[in-house]
Scaffold this active site. Structure first.
Site, mmCIF file in Angstrom:
data_model
loop_
_atom_site.group_PDB
_atom_site.id
_atom_site.type_symbol
_atom_site.label_atom_id
_atom_site.label_comp_id
_atom_site.label_asym_id
_atom_site.label_seq_id
_atom_site.Cartn_x
_atom_site.Cartn_y
_atom_site.Cartn_z
ATOM 1 N N HIS A 1 0.846 -1.208 0.000
ATOM 2 C CA HIS A 1 0.000 0.000 0.000
ATOM 3 C C HIS A 1 0.877 1.252 0.000
ATOM 4 O O HIS A 1 0.660 2.175 -0.788
ATOM 5 C CB HIS A 1 -0.909 -0.021 1.241
ATOM 6 C CG HIS A 1 -1.623 1.260 1.523
ATOM 7 N ND1 HIS A 1 -2.972 1.446 1.278
ATOM 8 C CD2 HIS A 1 -1.197 2.442 2.055
ATOM 9 C CE1 HIS A 1 -3.320 2.674 1.628
ATOM 10 N NE2 HIS A 1 -2.261 3.294 2.109
ATOM 11 N N GLU A 2 1.883 1.270 0.876
ATOM 12 C CA GLU A 2 2.755 2.448 0.948
ATOM 13 C C GLU A 2 3.586 2.594 -0.328
ATOM 14 O O GLU A 2 3.795 3.707 -0.816
ATOM 15 C CB GLU A 2 3.654 2.378 2.188
ATOM 16 C CG GLU A 2 2.910 2.351 3.519
ATOM 17 C CD GLU A 2 1.915 3.483 3.710
ATOM 18 O OE1 GLU A 2 2.062 4.537 3.066
ATOM 19 O OE2 GLU A 2 0.965 3.311 4.500
ATOM 20 N N HIS B 1 1.555 4.248 -2.958
ATOM 21 C CA HIS B 1 1.383 5.701 -2.851
ATOM 22 C C HIS B 1 2.367 6.457 -3.751
ATOM 23 O O HIS B 1 2.113 7.597 -4.128
ATOM 24 C CB HIS B 1 1.553 6.162 -1.403
ATOM 25 C CG HIS B 1 0.276 6.134 -0.619
ATOM 26 N ND1 HIS B 1 -0.893 6.704 -1.085
ATOM 27 C CD2 HIS B 1 -0.014 5.626 0.606
ATOM 28 C CE1 HIS B 1 -1.847 6.528 -0.187
ATOM 29 N NE2 HIS B 1 -1.345 5.877 0.848
ATOM 30 N N GLU C 1 -5.980 6.984 -1.339
ATOM 31 C CA GLU C 1 -5.855 5.825 -0.445
ATOM 32 C C GLU C 1 -6.483 4.584 -1.066
ATOM 33 O O GLU C 1 -5.988 3.465 -0.869
ATOM 34 C CB GLU C 1 -6.504 6.129 0.912
ATOM 35 C CG GLU C 1 -5.798 7.208 1.714
ATOM 36 C CD GLU C 1 -4.384 6.825 2.135
ATOM 37 O OE1 GLU C 1 -4.091 5.610 2.221
ATOM 38 O OE2 GLU C 1 -3.577 7.733 2.378
ATOM 39 N N ASP D 1 -4.664 1.130 -1.668
ATOM 40 C CA ASP D 1 -5.203 -0.137 -1.165
ATOM 41 C C ASP D 1 -5.272 -1.178 -2.284
ATOM 42 O O ASP D 1 -4.893 -2.343 -2.095
ATOM 43 C CB ASP D 1 -6.613 0.066 -0.600
ATOM 44 C CG ASP D 1 -6.615 0.470 0.867
ATOM 45 O OD1 ASP D 1 -5.556 0.388 1.510
ATOM 46 O OD2 ASP D 1 -7.687 0.859 1.368
#
Length: 640
Positions: free
Chosen positions: A488-489, A492, A548, A552
């Site tokens: 997930h990070e 980003h 986000e 995800d």
């Protein structure tokens, strides 16, 4: 798969309820909480552990690990001296209120403007120093609007029932605080009336949470002379000269429309209202540093906003206060004692593994052009990885010197002194290289983050435990937990915001026009997938949550691929643990607040919607058309 508490008959219709239904039925939200669940359980356990350790620190049965911890001990000692705080009452605050009362004109204020900022007193604008979005190796000056009394500008809309309900609660709380400080009832009411008028004049000109979610739009460089000339009543040239030692050529204005309207908001006719607005903000902001009565009253509005039934216990509030100021010192202690170098290396290896999976996915991507792929992989390989806790405590904390109880120190003045050190340090960074070794989260924080201006991902020690990660869990469970969080990070770096920054953290378009157009369409599909979903009596804002949700989706699909590469792969375990980490029970008030201001979708929808985009979910649980978890192929969103 843990079958003892999972209703397998529900999985095809409602994964979240199948996995978490029994837990939700039995879970109780503590009175001083607005929610409980996976993240909050970890948070509470860490608090309990550290408070126990720091009780020993105060008793003298535990020796401070270093000089910084010795200073923390002195502040914590003052924070837990409830008898002295009650005896002092409002007294520590009065000098700051008198300072505001003594200002009779803009000239009076301009004569002390820089020190006003260093002292932490409110102004109807904000200046700060952060990495320059277009030259991320150096720190730049930013100018922004102040915050408003209510959480978001949307609360000021006449059609918003939450604002109409909350403002009277805010008003009553502040009037009570003002009378406790020593103002007469009618004086207190007049101050609040006037302050609210000023606050409402600000609200139309500031960004909403949705507008701020597209944060590249905050990059609006102006010459400093241009901004200073725009503002009639404040001497911004002398102000900034005193703060950074010169007049910068440039300032980055995050909300130009606010500064365009500034002279209509702040002028001779509104001076008295502005002063009262400052008084209200100062009293509200200081209540938690004073007596228990002040702390209880000062929390009325936030409890109404979040649905908490009672205030945090005094002991825990004192811990939060001291640990919040010394967060990196506390984090260093937690990381070294409860995480350690071996786990740090294990998780670092897992991050590298996820980056490698991500690289393969970019290579095999069927909609990116070769040049864009090359740049994406360059960015991926430039990604800095921070795991567990920093190698050293941020040197800023070495400057925190506390006047202890034995030397006549009090909590309020020590907090004020530390805040002055932090503010001076922040302005001292202007025009200097960005230190990318500094973490924005402490190791005891149950969270993780990606910074596009530094191109760095950070995984604090606190999140690296079950159900996210454990040697007791299968590899599929770990990938469905921490693996998805890690990816997930990483994702980003390639969401609608992160994708606009290059490998050095600079705002710089590295996409071909065709690729960017395709990505924008996929982002629109993600907005559409979540926009308007009903939750807690309201609806999800797809634009607010898009970054986000993209992260995800990318994180889950990337982690899924990594899980499939393990010998002991069990995709039921993977999807069940993904649903498990998002289990949450929250007050309706808190859920509605998050829907208004949080860039994340509600936890239940994060668990529930994203799996519907993945073909492996349908195969694993034999989900077919007509089942509640089925989504037609044409509606599924896959980006990374």
């Amino acid at each position: 798969m843990r079958k003892d508490n999972i209703d397998e008959s529900l999985i095809k219709d409602d994964l979240y309820q199948a996995v978490n239904g029994e837990w939700i039925k039995n879970a109780t939200i503590p009175g001083d909480h607005s929610s409980t669940g996976g993240f909050m359980d970890l948070f509470d356990n860490i608090d309990k552990t550290l408070m126990s350790d720091f009780d020993d620190l105060l008793k003298g049965t535990m020796t401070p690990a270093n000089d910084d911890m010795a200073e923390f001990k002195k502040l914590y000692d003052l924070a837990t001296d409830f008898a002295k705080r009650d005896d002092d009452g409002a007294e520590p605050l009065k000098k700051d209120l008198q300072r505001i009362e003594d200002v009779k004109s803009f000239d009076d204020l301009n004569a002390q403007l820089a020190d006003w900022t260093i002292s932490g007193l409110p102004l109807p604008f904000g200046f700060g120093v952060e990495a320059d979005m277009k030259n991320a190796k150096f720190n730049a000056l930013y100018a922004s609007s102040p915050s408003t009394f209510l959480p978001d500008k949307t609360y000021y809309d006449k059609q918003n029932p939450a604002g109409a309900k909350l403002m009277p609660i805010f008003r009553d709380m502040v009037q009570q605080l003002l009378t406790m400080v020593g103002y007469e009832e009618d004086q207190a009411k007049n101050i609040v009336d006037s302050a609210e008028e000023f606050d409402r004049s600000i609200a139309p000109h500031v960004n909403s949470a949705e507008e701020n979610a597209d944060f590249t739009k905050m990059y609006n460089p102006k010459t400093y002379a241009e901004l200073a000339a725009k503002i009639d009543k404040f001497d911004l040239v002398s102000y900034i000269n005193e703060l950074v030692g010169t007049t910068p050529d440039q300032v980055i204005v995050t909300e130009p429309k606010f500064f365009d309207a500034f002279n209509d908001i702040v002028n001779d006719d509104t001076f008295a209202k502005m002063k009262n607005w400052m008084i209200v903000r100062t009293v509200k902001g200081s209540a938690g540093l004073l007596s228990e009565e002040f702390r209880q009253v000062g929390g009325i509005f936030s409890r109404a906003l979040s649905g908490k039934k009672e205030a945090t216990k005094p002991e825990k509030a004192a811990y939060y206060l001291a640990a919040g100021l010394f967060d990196q010192v506390v984090g260093d202690y937690y990381g070294r004692k409860y995480f350690g170098e071996k786990a740090k290396q294990d998780v670092h290896d897992m991050v590298v593994k996820m980056i490698n999976v991500y690289e393969k996915r970019i290579q095999s991507n069927d909609w990116l052009g070769d040049d864009t792929k090359k740049m994406a992989i360059t960015k991926l390989n430039s990604l800095a990885i921070h795991v567990g806790y920093p190698d050293e405590i941020n040197p800023l904390y070495h400057q925190f010197k506390v006047v202890g109880k034995e030397d006549g120190g009090d909590l309020y003045s020590n907090v004020e002194a530390i805040d002055r050190v932090v503010t001076k340090h922040n302005f001292g960074k202007w025009n200097k290289p960005v230190d990318k070794s500094i973490w924005d989260m402490s190791a005891n924080t149950v969270n993780a983050y990606y910074s596009p201006l530094e191109n760095v991902i950070v995984f604090p020690a606190a999140i690296l435990q079950a159900p996210f990660y454990s040697l007791e869990q299968s590899s599929s469970q770990n990938f469905g937990g921490i693996g998805a969080v890690i990816a997930h990070e990483i994702s980003h770096a390639f969401d609608n915001n992160g994708s606009q920054f290059d490998q050095d953290g600079n705002l710089n378009n590295w996409w071909s026009d065709e690729d960017h157009k395709h990505f924008d369409q996929l982002a629109q599909n993600m907005i559409k997938e979540f926009d308007g979903l009903e939750f807690a009596g309201q609806k999800v804002n797809g634009k607010l949550t898009v970054s986000e949700n993209i992260a995800d989706a990318g994180g889950l699909s990337c982690a899924l691929e990594a899980a499939k590469g393990e010998d002991d792969v069990n995709l039921a375990d993977f999807f069940v643990n993904w649903a498990t980490i998002w289990r949450t029970k929250a007050t309706e008030e808190y859920q509605q607040l998050l829907l208004s201001i949080d860039v994340h979708a509600p936890a239940e929808l994060r668990a529930q919607v994203q799996v519907k985009n993945l073909e492996d979910f349908y195969k694993t649980f034999d989900v077919k058309e007509g089942d509640g978890m089925f989504m037609p192929k044409e509606d599924r969103v896959n980006i990374w």
